[in-house]
Design a protein around this motif. Structure first.
Motif, PDB file in Angstrom:
ATOM      1  N   PHE A  88     -75.558  24.132 121.230  1.00  0.00           N
ATOM      2  CA  PHE A  88     -75.803  23.852 119.820  1.00  0.00           C
ATOM      3  C   PHE A  88     -74.652  23.115 119.129  1.00  0.00           C
ATOM      4  CE2 PHE A  88     -77.595  27.982 121.100  1.00  0.00           C
ATOM      5  CZ  PHE A  88     -78.947  27.667 121.044  1.00  0.00           C
ATOM      6  N   SER A  89     -73.563  22.924 119.827  1.00  0.00           N
ATOM      7  CA  SER A  89     -72.360  22.373 119.206  1.00  0.00           C
ATOM      8  C   SER A  89     -72.549  20.925 118.772  1.00  0.00           C
ATOM      9  CB  SER A  89     -71.182  22.458 120.187  1.00  0.00           C
ATOM     10  OG  SER A  89     -70.042  21.830 119.642  1.00  0.00           O
ATOM     11  N   ILE A  90     -72.127  20.646 117.545  1.00  0.00           N
ATOM     12  CA  ILE A  90     -72.189  19.276 117.021  1.00  0.00           C
ATOM     13  C   ILE A  90     -71.302  18.350 117.838  1.00  0.00           C
ATOM     14  CG2 ILE A  90     -71.669  17.852 114.992  1.00  0.00           C
ATOM     15  CD1 ILE A  90     -72.386  20.304 113.274  1.00  0.00           C
ATOM     16  N   ALA A  91     -70.256  18.911 118.444  1.00  0.00           N
ATOM     17  CA  ALA A  91     -69.354  18.110 119.272  1.00  0.00           C
ATOM     18  C   ALA A  91     -69.952  17.784 120.632  1.00  0.00           C
ATOM     19  CB  ALA A  91     -68.034  18.852 119.468  1.00  0.00           C
ATOM     20  N   GLY A  92     -71.069  18.429 120.988  1.00  0.00           N
ATOM     21  CA  GLY A  92     -71.698  18.190 122.279  1.00  0.00           C
ATOM     22  C   GLY A  92     -72.981  17.386 122.133  1.00  0.00           C
ATOM     23  N   GLN A  93     -73.876  17.524 123.115  1.00  0.00           N
ATOM     24  CA  GLN A  93     -75.128  16.769 123.113  1.00  0.00           C
ATOM     25  C   GLN A  93     -76.259  17.500 122.397  1.00  0.00           C
ATOM     26  OE1 GLN A  93     -76.056  14.781 126.979  1.00  0.00           O
ATOM     27  NE2 GLN A  93     -74.209  15.795 127.726  1.00  0.00           N
ATOM     28  N   GLN A  94     -76.040  18.737 122.000  1.00  0.00           N
ATOM     29  CA  GLN A  94     -77.043  19.538 121.298  1.00  0.00           C
ATOM     30  C   GLN A  94     -78.373  19.573 122.061  1.00  0.00           C
ATOM     31  OE1 GLN A  94     -76.867  18.099 117.070  1.00  0.00           O
ATOM     32  NE2 GLN A  94     -76.013  20.125 116.726  1.00  0.00           N
ATOM     33  N   LEU A  95     -78.285  19.947 123.324  1.00  0.00           N
ATOM     34  CA  LEU A  95     -79.471  19.996 124.169  1.00  0.00           C
ATOM     35  C   LEU A  95     -80.315  21.238 123.928  1.00  0.00           C
ATOM     36  CD1 LEU A  95     -77.985  18.773 127.577  1.00  0.00           C
ATOM     37  CD2 LEU A  95     -79.257  17.450 125.869  1.00  0.00           C
ATOM     38  N   GLY A  96     -79.758  22.225 123.245  1.00  0.00           N
ATOM     39  CA  GLY A  96     -80.526  23.407 122.914  1.00  0.00           C
ATOM     40  C   GLY A  96     -81.103  24.101 124.135  1.00  0.00           C
ATOM     41  N   ALA A  97     -82.420  24.320 124.121  1.00  0.00           N
ATOM     42  CA  ALA A  97     -83.087  25.033 125.199  1.00  0.00           C
ATOM     43  C   ALA A  97     -83.033  24.282 126.529  1.00  0.00           C
ATOM     44  CB  ALA A  97     -84.545  25.311 124.824  1.00  0.00           C
ATOM     45  N   SER A  98     -82.736  22.984 126.491  1.00  0.00           N
ATOM     46  CA  SER A  98     -82.623  22.207 127.729  1.00  0.00           C
ATOM     47  C   SER A  98     -81.244  22.313 128.355  1.00  0.00           C
ATOM     48  CB  SER A  98     -82.941  20.724 127.456  1.00  0.00           C
ATOM     49  OG  SER A  98     -84.314  20.556 127.161  1.00  0.00           O
ATOM     50  N   ASP A  99     -80.339  23.012 127.696  1.00  0.00           N
ATOM     51  CA  ASP A  99     -79.003  23.233 128.239  1.00  0.00           C
ATOM     52  C   ASP A  99     -79.032  24.500 129.087  1.00  0.00           C
ATOM     53  OD1 ASP A  99     -76.208  24.041 128.505  1.00  0.00           O
ATOM     54  OD2 ASP A  99     -75.772  22.553 126.960  1.00  0.00           O
ATOM     55  N   LYS A 115     -84.460  47.747 122.776  1.00  0.00           N
ATOM     56  CA  LYS A 115     -84.919  48.378 121.533  1.00  0.00           C
ATOM     57  C   LYS A 115     -83.753  48.936 120.710  1.00  0.00           C
ATOM     58  CE  LYS A 115     -89.468  49.650 123.354  1.00  0.00           C
ATOM     59  NZ  LYS A 115     -89.317  48.930 124.656  1.00  0.00           N
ATOM     60  N   PRO A 116     -82.762  48.109 120.436  1.00  0.00           N
ATOM     61  CA  PRO A 116     -81.615  48.595 119.655  1.00  0.00           C
ATOM     62  C   PRO A 116     -82.011  48.817 118.209  1.00  0.00           C
ATOM     63  CG  PRO A 116     -81.501  46.227 119.848  1.00  0.00           C
ATOM     64  CD  PRO A 116     -82.681  46.660 120.678  1.00  0.00           C
ATOM     65  N   ARG A 117     -81.185  49.547 117.515  1.00  0.00           N
ATOM     66  CA  ARG A 117     -81.426  49.711 116.089  1.00  0.00           C
ATOM     67  C   ARG A 117     -81.144  48.397 115.356  1.00  0.00           C
ATOM     68  NH1 ARG A 117     -79.269  54.927 112.569  1.00  0.00           N
ATOM     69  NH2 ARG A 117     -80.253  54.332 110.577  1.00  0.00           N
ATOM     70  N   ALA A 118     -80.222  47.597 115.905  1.00  0.00           N
ATOM     71  CA  ALA A 118     -79.906  46.300 115.296  1.00  0.00           C
ATOM     72  C   ALA A 118     -79.448  45.321 116.367  1.00  0.00           C
ATOM     73  CB  ALA A 118     -78.831  46.450 114.228  1.00  0.00           C
ATOM     74  N   LEU A 119     -79.601  44.059 116.062  1.00  0.00           N
ATOM     75  CA  LEU A 119     -79.124  42.954 116.900  1.00  0.00           C
ATOM     76  C   LEU A 119     -78.137  42.139 116.089  1.00  0.00           C
ATOM     77  CD1 LEU A 119     -79.429  41.019 119.447  1.00  0.00           C
ATOM     78  CD2 LEU A 119     -81.190  39.839 118.090  1.00  0.00           C
ATOM     79  N   MET A 120     -77.038  41.707 116.723  1.00  0.00           N
ATOM     80  CA  MET A 120     -76.037  40.865 116.053  1.00  0.00           C
ATOM     81  C   MET A 120     -75.581  39.801 117.039  1.00  0.00           C
ATOM     82  SD  MET A 120     -72.327  42.040 114.569  1.00  0.00           S
ATOM     83  CE  MET A 120     -70.956  40.882 114.418  1.00  0.00           C
ATOM     84  N   LEU A 121     -75.860  38.539 116.727  1.00  0.00           N
ATOM     85  CA  LEU A 121     -75.461  37.419 117.569  1.00  0.00           C
ATOM     86  C   LEU A 121     -74.727  36.396 116.717  1.00  0.00           C
ATOM     87  CD1 LEU A 121     -78.761  36.810 119.594  1.00  0.00           C
ATOM     88  CD2 LEU A 121     -76.734  38.041 120.371  1.00  0.00           C
ATOM     89  N   GLU A 122     -73.685  35.795 117.289  1.00  0.00           N
ATOM     90  CA  GLU A 122     -72.957  34.744 116.564  1.00  0.00           C
ATOM     91  C   GLU A 122     -72.901  33.491 117.402  1.00  0.00           C
ATOM     92  OE1 GLU A 122     -69.698  33.394 117.121  1.00  0.00           O
ATOM     93  OE2 GLU A 122     -69.209  34.549 118.915  1.00  0.00           O
ATOM     94  N   ASN A 123     -72.866  32.338 116.717  1.00  0.00           N
ATOM     95  CA  ASN A 123     -72.807  31.057 117.400  1.00  0.00           C
ATOM     96  C   ASN A 123     -72.207  30.023 116.468  1.00  0.00           C
ATOM     97  OD1 ASN A 123     -73.891  28.680 119.200  1.00  0.00           O
ATOM     98  ND2 ASN A 123     -74.410  30.567 120.302  1.00  0.00           N
ATOM     99  N   VAL A 124     -72.169  28.780 116.917  1.00  0.00           N
ATOM    100  CA  VAL A 124     -71.545  27.712 116.142  1.00  0.00           C
ATOM    101  C   VAL A 124     -72.436  27.264 114.984  1.00  0.00           C
ATOM    102  CG1 VAL A 124     -70.073  26.826 117.987  1.00  0.00           C
ATOM    103  CG2 VAL A 124     -72.433  26.027 117.806  1.00  0.00           C
ATOM    104  N   ARG A 125     -71.828  26.553 114.065  1.00  0.00           N
ATOM    105  CA  ARG A 125     -72.536  26.050 112.888  1.00  0.00           C
ATOM    106  C   ARG A 125     -73.717  25.165 113.266  1.00  0.00           C
ATOM    107  NH1 ARG A 125     -68.811  22.487 109.142  1.00  0.00           N
ATOM    108  NH2 ARG A 125     -68.638  21.411 111.138  1.00  0.00           N
ATOM    109  N   GLY A 126     -73.631  24.462 114.396  1.00  0.00           N
ATOM    110  CA  GLY A 126     -74.686  23.538 114.795  1.00  0.00           C
ATOM    111  C   GLY A 126     -76.059  24.174 114.858  1.00  0.00           C
ATOM    112  N   LEU A 127     -76.122  25.465 115.190  1.00  0.00           N
ATOM    113  CA  LEU A 127     -77.420  26.145 115.277  1.00  0.00           C
ATOM    114  C   LEU A 127     -78.102  26.227 113.919  1.00  0.00           C
ATOM    115  CD1 LEU A 127     -79.511  27.662 116.940  1.00  0.00           C
ATOM    116  CD2 LEU A 127     -78.095  29.711 116.764  1.00  0.00           C
TER     117      LEU A 127
END
Length: 422
Positions: A88-99, A115-127
């Motif tokens: 997802f990185s703007i500095a890369g090719q942003q291939l998304g699911a094809s990466d 089945k957690p009580r909560a989910l927490m994921l972090e990623n780059v701004r590009g997403l």
């Protein structure tokens, strides 16, 4: 009172995927979470985790059930992770699911098993950009079907006392009974400048121009770039990033072994390089954390540079913790939203839709712009093209992302390029 302190005595459990060197882990620990498991691919990062905490740390492909079995952790309080950013990185090719490195959709899919009580994921701004609106829309749809209410927000590390911009796109999903009590953390403390944060380290060997350098480095740092095993040694990023560092009188072409000597020249003539200790502080680790990193300089730098800053993880973790405790109802709903007009239109016409009808429904989707959007959407989804007379028509097919398929192309790539994957 730190952001991780809370009124109750209870603590909650967490399993962390793609744990890296422990930035998110440390922050969640401070927020009150106990680690049942941490899974990470990189050997140096696993050693770092083990030498700092007595956690169950598993090394290997997080999607390999011989490394860990998600079903054995069903009912954990929090499933968290910092899945790979290059898709997802703007500095890369942003291939998304094809990466082949994309694990975001896979991580969301684990909610069905864990089945957690909560989910927490972090990623780059590009997403968070329009390029991935359809990808995000699919994520929200899937979480909704699994019975979770999602939130996401772009958070800047400098709003949480970290002397670095570092925008991160964070997803939190909670069960309906907890969601009304979730609120994103607000700015906690003002971030110091690079000069203020690192002055004592730059002056450690008596550099006579340390005060002058502090005055020149009078802003927060640009985002630290950890890089990957595909590239060379440790430096502070591509050309644009190095220019931003130079504006703070920092030479970003490498990492120093030691701070400047007393006789080192003026920073305007010879800007200093950062040391591992300095980068660690800029990434949000506190000196009293006592966190030690495994490996040589380049390995340590990559672990630090790719981390989620502990203060940001602590702030978000505390918000999740407060939602679990039903500490306070939020005044307004801040549920995540995402809609890609083309993706939505194609889903409404499973039999296919012609170019002219697409343009009628979405006037700005025509000609070259439609071709561009079809090409982008095709990176994440199968888009089937046919002709109705002399006119092209499009039909939406399957999602291309990895969600656990045994025959997905990522497996062959990982088998052939194991030493280059990070």
């Amino acid at each position: 009172m730190g952001t991780g302190q809370h009124s109750g005595n209870s603590r909650y459990s967490v399993i962390e995927i793609c744990a890296g060197a422990g930035g998110q882990a440390l922050g969640l620990e401070k927020a009150g979470f106990d680690h049942e498991l941490a899974v990470e691919l990189d050997a140096h990062a696993c050693t770092t985790l083990r030498q700092n905490r007595d956690w169950d740390v598993r090394q290997g492909d997080v999607a390999d059930k011989t490394v860990w079995d998600p079903a054995k952790y069903a009912g954990v309080s929090l499933l968290a992770g910092g899945v790979p950013c290059p898709p997802f990185s703007i500095a890369g090719q942003q291939l998304g699911a094809s990466d082949e490195r994309d694990l975001f959709a896979w991580a969301v899919e684990q909610v069905a098993t864990v089945k957690p009580r909560a989910l927490m994921l972090e990623n780059v701004r590009g997403l968070s950009t329009p390029r991935f609106a359809a990808y995000r829309q699919r994520i929200l749809d899937r979480l909704g079907k699994l019975g979770y209410e999602p939130f996401w927000k772009l958070l800047n590390a400098c709003d949480f006392g970290v002397p670095q911009l570092r925008p991160r796109f964070v997803l939190v999903a909670l069960r309906p009974e907890d969601a009304p009590y979730f609120a994103w953390p607000s700015q906690t403390v003002a971030s110091p400048t690079v000069g203020t944060a690192l002055h004592d380290l730059m002056a450690a060997d008596g550099w006579r121009y340390a005060d002058a350098w502090r005055n020149l480095a009078n802003d927060v740092a640009p985002t630290i770039v950890g890089g990957s095993k595909k590239h060379g040694g440790a430096d502070l990023g591509p050309t644009r990033a190095k220019a931003a560092w130079m504006s703070l009188s920092v030479d970003g072409k490498g990492i120093a072994d030691a701070p400047p000597l007393r006789t080192a020249r003026h920073p305007k003539t010879n800007p200093p390089r950062l040391t591992i200790e300095m980068v660690t502080r800029l990434q949000g680790w506190q000196d009293d954390d006592g966190w030690q990193f495994s490996g040589r300089k380049t390995a340590q730098y990559r672990q630090i540079g790719n981390a989620f800053p502990p203060p940001v993880a602590e702030a978000v973790g505390t918000s999740v913790f407060r939602a679990f405790d039903h500490a306070a109802l939020t005044e307004s709903s801040d549920l995540a939203m995402a809609e890609d007009e083309l993706f939505t239109l194609l889903r409404r016409h499973p039999e296919g839709i012609s170019e002219s009808l697409i343009s009628q429904n979405v006037p700005n989707l025509a000609g070259e712009y439609l071709d561009k959007r079809i090409a982008e959407l095709s990176l994440d989804f199968e888009v089937l093209c046919s002709f109705v007379g002399n006119e092209r028509a499009y039909r939406l097919g399957n999602f291309k992302g990895f969600v656990g398929q045994n025959d997905h192309f990522r497996h062959e790539y990982l088998a052939e390029n194991r030493s280059k994957v990070s």
